[in-house]
Design an enzyme around this catalytic site. Sequence first.
Site, PDB file in Angstrom:
ATOM      1  N   PRO A 152       9.723   6.126  -3.292  1.00 14.20           N
ATOM      2  CA  PRO A 152      10.745   6.404  -4.313  1.00 14.20           C
ATOM      3  C   PRO A 152      11.976   5.518  -4.110  1.00 14.20           C
ATOM      4  O   PRO A 152      12.457   5.342  -2.987  1.00 14.20           O
ATOM      5  CB  PRO A 152      11.065   7.886  -4.092  1.00 14.20           C
ATOM      6  CG  PRO A 152       9.823   8.448  -3.484  1.00 14.20           C
ATOM      7  CD  PRO A 152       9.303   7.342  -2.585  1.00 14.20           C
ATOM      8  N   GLY A 170       0.794  -1.230   0.000  1.00 17.40           N
ATOM      9  CA  GLY A 170       0.000   0.000   0.000  1.00 17.40           C
ATOM     10  C   GLY A 170       0.823   1.275   0.000  1.00 17.40           C
ATOM     11  O   GLY A 170       0.274   2.368  -0.139  1.00 17.40           O
ATOM     12  N   ASN A 226      24.959  10.069  -7.610  1.00 17.04           N
ATOM     13  CA  ASN A 226      24.186   8.968  -7.018  1.00 17.04           C
ATOM     14  C   ASN A 226      22.777   8.870  -7.595  1.00 17.04           C
ATOM     15  O   ASN A 226      22.151   7.809  -7.560  1.00 17.04           O
ATOM     16  CB  ASN A 226      24.132   9.132  -5.499  1.00 17.04           C
ATOM     17  CG  ASN A 226      25.502   8.975  -4.854  1.00 17.04           C
ATOM     18  OD1 ASN A 226      26.437   8.479  -5.483  1.00 17.04           O
ATOM     19  ND2 ASN A 226      25.639   9.410  -3.614  1.00 17.04           N
ATOM     20  N   LEU A 273      17.719  10.385  -0.101  1.00 18.74           N
ATOM     21  CA  LEU A 273      18.959  10.900   0.479  1.00 18.74           C
ATOM     22  C   LEU A 273      19.065  10.436   1.926  1.00 18.74           C
ATOM     23  O   LEU A 273      18.175  10.708   2.734  1.00 18.74           O
ATOM     24  CB  LEU A 273      18.965  12.446   0.438  1.00 18.74           C
ATOM     25  CG  LEU A 273      20.160  13.113   1.152  1.00 18.74           C
ATOM     26  CD1 LEU A 273      21.478  12.815   0.422  1.00 18.74           C
ATOM     27  CD2 LEU A 273      19.954  14.623   1.283  1.00 18.74           C
ATOM     28  N   GLY A 274      20.140   9.729   2.251  1.00 22.46           N
ATOM     29  CA  GLY A 274      20.426   9.380   3.641  1.00 22.46           C
ATOM     30  C   GLY A 274      20.988  10.608   4.340  1.00 22.46           C
ATOM     31  O   GLY A 274      21.719  11.390   3.732  1.00 22.46           O
ATOM     32  N   THR A 275      20.658  10.785   5.619  1.00 22.34           N
ATOM     33  CA  THR A 275      21.130  12.022   6.294  1.00 22.34           C
ATOM     34  C   THR A 275      21.897  11.763   7.580  1.00 22.34           C
ATOM     35  O   THR A 275      22.183  12.700   8.318  1.00 22.34           O
ATOM     36  CB  THR A 275      19.946  12.980   6.613  1.00 22.34           C
ATOM     37  OG1 THR A 275      19.119  12.358   7.608  1.00 22.34           O
ATOM     38  CG2 THR A 275      19.151  13.331   5.372  1.00 22.34           C
ATOM     39  N   TRP A 276      22.213  10.487   7.851  1.00 27.38           N
ATOM     40  CA  TRP A 276      22.993  10.232   9.061  1.00 27.38           C
ATOM     41  C   TRP A 276      24.322  10.985   8.971  1.00 27.38           C
ATOM     42  O   TRP A 276      24.962  10.962   7.912  1.00 27.38           O
ATOM     43  CB  TRP A 276      23.243   8.736   9.251  1.00 27.38           C
ATOM     44  CG  TRP A 276      24.130   8.494  10.426  1.00 27.38           C
ATOM     45  CD1 TRP A 276      23.847   8.725  11.742  1.00 27.38           C
ATOM     46  CD2 TRP A 276      25.482   8.030  10.385  1.00 27.38           C
ATOM     47  NE1 TRP A 276      24.929   8.434  12.524  1.00 27.38           N
ATOM     48  CE2 TRP A 276      25.945   7.998  11.720  1.00 27.38           C
ATOM     49  CE3 TRP A 276      26.336   7.635   9.350  1.00 27.38           C
ATOM     50  CZ2 TRP A 276      27.230   7.581  12.048  1.00 27.38           C
ATOM     51  CZ3 TRP A 276      27.613   7.217   9.668  1.00 27.38           C
ATOM     52  CH2 TRP A 276      28.043   7.186  11.012  1.00 27.38           C
ATOM     53  N   LYS A 312      24.100   8.512   1.426  1.00 26.97           N
ATOM     54  CA  LYS A 312      24.317   9.823   2.064  1.00 26.97           C
ATOM     55  C   LYS A 312      25.533  10.476   1.418  1.00 26.97           C
ATOM     56  O   LYS A 312      26.538   9.812   1.154  1.00 26.97           O
ATOM     57  CB  LYS A 312      24.562   9.632   3.566  1.00 26.97           C
ATOM     58  CG  LYS A 312      25.076  10.876   4.275  1.00 26.97           C
ATOM     59  CD  LYS A 312      26.588  10.825   4.478  1.00 26.97           C
ATOM     60  CE  LYS A 312      27.171  12.154   4.898  1.00 26.97           C
ATOM     61  NZ  LYS A 312      28.653  12.129   4.972  1.00 26.97           N
ATOM     62  N   ASP A 372      15.652  10.357   4.174  1.00 28.47           N
ATOM     63  CA  ASP A 372      15.699   9.443   5.319  1.00 28.47           C
ATOM     64  C   ASP A 372      16.375  10.114   6.511  1.00 28.47           C
ATOM     65  O   ASP A 372      17.531  10.518   6.436  1.00 28.47           O
ATOM     66  CB  ASP A 372      16.497   8.183   4.937  1.00 28.47           C
ATOM     67  CG  ASP A 372      16.539   7.186   6.081  1.00 28.47           C
ATOM     68  OD1 ASP A 372      15.545   6.460   6.252  1.00 28.47           O
ATOM     69  OD2 ASP A 372      17.550   7.158   6.818  1.00 28.47           O
ATOM     70  N   TYR A 420      19.497  10.842  14.758  1.00 29.10           N
ATOM     71  CA  TYR A 420      20.475  11.609  13.968  1.00 29.10           C
ATOM     72  C   TYR A 420      20.599  13.058  14.456  1.00 29.10           C
ATOM     73  O   TYR A 420      21.553  13.748  14.090  1.00 29.10           O
ATOM     74  CB  TYR A 420      20.127  11.615  12.469  1.00 29.10           C
ATOM     75  CG  TYR A 420      20.052  10.254  11.817  1.00 29.10           C
ATOM     76  CD1 TYR A 420      20.524   9.107  12.449  1.00 29.10           C
ATOM     77  CD2 TYR A 420      19.513  10.098  10.549  1.00 29.10           C
ATOM     78  CE1 TYR A 420      20.441   7.858  11.859  1.00 29.10           C
ATOM     79  CE2 TYR A 420      19.432   8.852   9.948  1.00 29.10           C
ATOM     80  CZ  TYR A 420      19.886   7.730  10.608  1.00 29.10           C
ATOM     81  OH  TYR A 420      19.798   6.506  10.008  1.00 29.10           O
TER      82      TYR A 420
END
Length: 280
Positions: free
Chosen positions: A28, A24, A252, A32-35, A242, A58, A63
């Site tokens: 996407p 459901g 990327n 973008l990873g943000t750690w 990231k 993300d 974080y």
Amino acid sequence: MAMGPAPAARHFVNMSTPFIDSNGARIPLIGLGTWDLRGRTCARMVEEALKLGYRHIDTAAMYGNEQEVGEGLRASGIKRDEVFVTTKVWSSNLRAVDFERSARDSLKKLKLSSVDLLLIHWPNSSIPLKETIGALCKMKREGVARHVGVSNFDAGLVEEAVKHSTEPLVNNQIECHPYFDQTKTIAASHKRGLSVTAYSPVARGRAQGDVLLTRIGEAHGKSAAQVCLRYLVQQDLIVIPKTSRSERLRENFAIFDFKLAPAEMKQIAALASLHGSIVS
Ligand SMILES: NC(=O)c1ccc[n+]([C@@H]2O[C@H](COP(=O)([O-])OP(=O)(O)OC[C@H]3O[C@@H](n4cnc5c(N)ncnc54)[C@H](OP(=O)(O)O)[C@@H]3O)[C@@H](O)[C@H]2O)c1
């Protein structure tokens, strides 16, 4: 509870970013990873990524950057309903009361009325999973999150989580890159209709220096990191690399205009080992 079919990616050439449907949710395929992104850099990278075409960000309570993620989101000018925002509740907050407080606190920091996906960040064996899953489902019912899921759950925990859940679990976010064999957890997640998000997808930069990935990349006019990410999305895995560099945001993202041949996929798969984790 009953789950839908295993996730399958839809690759539309005219869309800024392809997505995957799972139980459901429409997620996407790249985010973008943000750690480790902090302060102004974090807000700027989120804004730039969204302006480039990324539609998935993300973050996590742990974080310490949800405020800046929210700032980047608003600065981008992209409509809220066009962006998929994930956040997570840390493992020390898995008692129901703590879980709810953390999730609502994330919304305040992000300045959002809901997130698109709320995840249990890491399991915590000292707190009954049933209680945590109950709190997670409550957050969905109360509109704090549009969808809910888990992170760092192995095959057995995925089964247990599904058993306790009254809402569809849509995603399992796990460490995944060519060096780490995650076949079993991926299969268990897909079997229950959960899509899998690959974190540390470029193995924290290790992909860049890889001889095989570089050689395959040369044949396609792509970098080793792009081959690495393509290898994952070609298996219907969502990737959240990231970066703190604008040029790498572009690099990327440019992974949907080429395809790896079955022989190349096989060669890359041979890099994996059961002990290839770089995170835990
Ligand atoms: N659920 C969880 O428990 C969990 C755990 C870990 C991570 N995550 C999530 O997953 C995201 C990604 O994982 P990660 O940050 O651990 O690792 P990653 O994305 O695999 O690697 C990030 C590192 O690789 C470099 N890099 C990025 N793109 C590159 C490229 N094209 N070429 C060469 N180097 C490149 C970055 O350096 P520069 O910044 O200098 O570009 C950074 O040092 C995190 O940010 C976080 O959102 C979740």
